[in-house]
Design a protein around this motif. Structure first.
Motif, PDB file in Angstrom:
ATOM      1  N   LEU A   1      -4.831  -9.610  15.619  1.00 22.49           N
ATOM      2  CA  LEU A   1      -5.025 -10.902  15.849  1.00 22.49           C
ATOM      3  C   LEU A   1      -6.523 -11.093  15.917  1.00 22.49           C
ATOM      4  N   ALA A   2      -7.128 -10.227  16.569  1.00 19.46           N
ATOM      5  CA  ALA A   2      -8.819 -10.194  16.476  1.00 19.46           C
ATOM      6  C   ALA A   2      -9.249  -9.737  15.507  1.00 19.46           C
ATOM      7  N   ASN A   3      -8.628  -9.274  14.520  1.00 15.92           N
ATOM      8  CA  ASN A   3      -9.371  -8.494  13.234  1.00 15.92           C
ATOM      9  C   ASN A   3     -10.438  -9.583  12.689  1.00 15.92           C
ATOM     10  N   PRO A   4     -11.470  -9.097  12.457  1.00 20.31           N
ATOM     11  CA  PRO A   4     -12.648 -10.098  11.800  1.00 20.31           C
ATOM     12  C   PRO A   4     -12.226 -10.954  10.602  1.00 20.31           C
TER      13      PRO A   4
ATOM     14  N   THR B   1      -3.923  -0.247   2.059  1.00 22.11           N
ATOM     15  CA  THR B   1      -2.662  -0.781   1.579  1.00 22.11           C
ATOM     16  C   THR B   1      -1.944   0.424   0.948  1.00 22.11           C
ATOM     17  N   GLU B   2      -2.360   1.184   0.435  1.00 24.93           N
ATOM     18  CA  GLU B   2      -1.380   2.398  -0.146  1.00 24.93           C
ATOM     19  C   GLU B   2      -0.950   3.269   1.277  1.00 24.93           C
ATOM     20  N   MET B   3      -1.732   3.440   2.152  1.00 24.95           N
ATOM     21  CA  MET B   3      -1.230   4.329   3.160  1.00 24.95           C
ATOM     22  C   MET B   3      -0.207   3.613   4.212  1.00 24.95           C
ATOM     23  N   MET B   4      -0.218   2.271   4.384  1.00 29.31           N
ATOM     24  CA  MET B   4       0.731   1.476   4.939  1.00 29.31           C
ATOM     25  C   MET B   4       2.186   1.395   4.279  1.00 29.31           C
ATOM     26  N   VAL B   5       1.946   1.358   2.851  1.00 21.81           N
ATOM     27  CA  VAL B   5       3.181   1.273   2.148  1.00 21.81           C
ATOM     28  C   VAL B   5       3.606   2.805   2.117  1.00 21.81           C
ATOM     29  N   ALA B   6       3.002   3.668   2.100  1.00 20.99           N
ATOM     30  CA  ALA B   6       3.655   5.037   2.077  1.00 20.99           C
ATOM     31  C   ALA B   6       4.205   5.494   3.387  1.00 20.99           C
ATOM     32  N   TYR B   7       3.558   5.030   4.441  1.00 18.39           N
ATOM     33  CA  TYR B   7       4.410   5.241   5.797  1.00 18.39           C
ATOM     34  C   TYR B   7       5.292   4.681   5.911  1.00 18.39           C
TER      35      TYR B   7
ATOM     36  N   TYR C   1       1.235  -2.172  13.195  1.00 16.66           N
ATOM     37  CA  TYR C   1      -0.008  -3.197  13.579  1.00 16.66           C
ATOM     38  C   TYR C   1      -1.222  -2.388  13.284  1.00 16.66           C
ATOM     39  N   HIS C   2      -1.319  -1.201  13.669  1.00 14.95           N
ATOM     40  CA  HIS C   2      -2.476  -0.436  13.237  1.00 14.95           C
ATOM     41  C   HIS C   2      -3.001  -0.291  11.708  1.00 14.95           C
ATOM     42  N   LEU C   3      -1.811   0.114  11.004  1.00 10.27           N
ATOM     43  CA  LEU C   3      -1.774   0.113   9.606  1.00 10.27           C
ATOM     44  C   LEU C   3      -2.394  -1.281   9.023  1.00 10.27           C
ATOM     45  N   TYR C   4      -1.853  -2.295   9.539  1.00  9.83           N
ATOM     46  CA  TYR C   4      -1.986  -3.697   9.033  1.00  9.83           C
ATOM     47  C   TYR C   4      -3.371  -4.211   9.226  1.00  9.83           C
ATOM     48  N   ALA C   5      -3.806  -3.497  10.330  1.00 12.79           N
ATOM     49  CA  ALA C   5      -5.130  -4.079  10.604  1.00 12.79           C
ATOM     50  C   ALA C   5      -6.184  -3.449   9.736  1.00 12.79           C
ATOM     51  N   GLU C   6      -5.924  -2.130   9.423  1.00  5.79           N
ATOM     52  CA  GLU C   6      -6.514  -1.509   8.547  1.00  5.79           C
ATOM     53  C   GLU C   6      -6.931  -2.196   7.045  1.00  5.79           C
TER      54      GLU C   6
END
Length: 223
Positions: free
Chosen positions: A19-22, A110-116, A203-208
């Protein structure tokens, strides 16, 4: 302590970091322009289009003793039908080419989050997928409506450009209540720890994914 509250407490730091992401700060401060908003929507499309395949894959791999979770996934499938088209329609309402968005390549994040997500379902345990559900639905309910209002104010975009955000904001509270009841039925400590572990990672992947959004990416979508 019921498991949903344990899940909330155990992922508090990761949630606050997201939630603190720019990108979130930009949206909520009224500083987001059209290009950046459309770039965000484009990445949303690239993960939202996998929602149904992921739900189906998770449901097909759950064991018989978790039939009640499979039934819950069936309800999610019914609710999530066509949401990727809502995102594309929002892109078009912003004055951009939704077909270019449909056929564009997702950012690496995005691709990495989906792949995970597919990896957890296919190679680990489909129960872990609920960590992703927790992150995406919980985050949306927290900020989506406010973000939509602020972006509309800063860009002058019409209401029809925010169907995706609005549908995942306050209107999605019933989904969160449903998810809470579902998680409170998870009693196996191993299942609980897996969901917490996956939620932290998502949470980490979505922030990315948020951090990968850049305004110039939307320029190739201009109609």
């Amino acid at each position: 302590m019921r498991f949903f509250q344990q899940l909330q407490d155990s992922t508090r730091i990761e949630r606050e970091q997201l939630l603190a992401n720019p990108l979130v700060t930009m949206a909520l401060s009224g500083e987001m322009g059209r290009d950046t908003y459309v770039a965000f929507l484009c990445q949303a499309y690239h993960h939202v289009k996998h929602t149904l395949p992921l739900l189906m894959a998770a449901g097909s791999r759950l064991p018989q003793d978790k039939e009640w979770l499979r039934e819950a996934l069936a309800e999610y499938i019914e609710e999530e039908l066509g949401h990727q088209e809502w995102v594309l329609n929002d892109i078009e309402a912003c004055g951009y080419d939704k077909e270019k968005a449909r056929h564009s390549q997702p950012n690496r994040a995005t691709e990495m989050m989906v792949a995970y997500a597919y990896h957890i379902i296919d190679r680990v345990d489909p129960v872990g997928f609920f960590g992703m559900v927790h992150v995406l639905e919980g985050t949306s309910v927290t900020v989506a409506d406010e973000a939509a209002a602020c972006i509309a104010s800063s860009t002058g975009l019409p209401a029809k450009a925010f169907s995706y955000l609005r549908s995942h904001g306050a209107l999605d509270i019933e989904h969160v209540a449903f998810f809470r009841k579902l998680m409170d039925r998870i009693e196996d400590p191993c299942d609980q720890q897996l969901i917490i572990h996956c939620a932290r990672n998502f949470y980490h992947l979505y922030a990315e994914v948020y951090s990968s959004v850049a305004a110039e990416q939307s320029q190739r979508l201009v109609a």
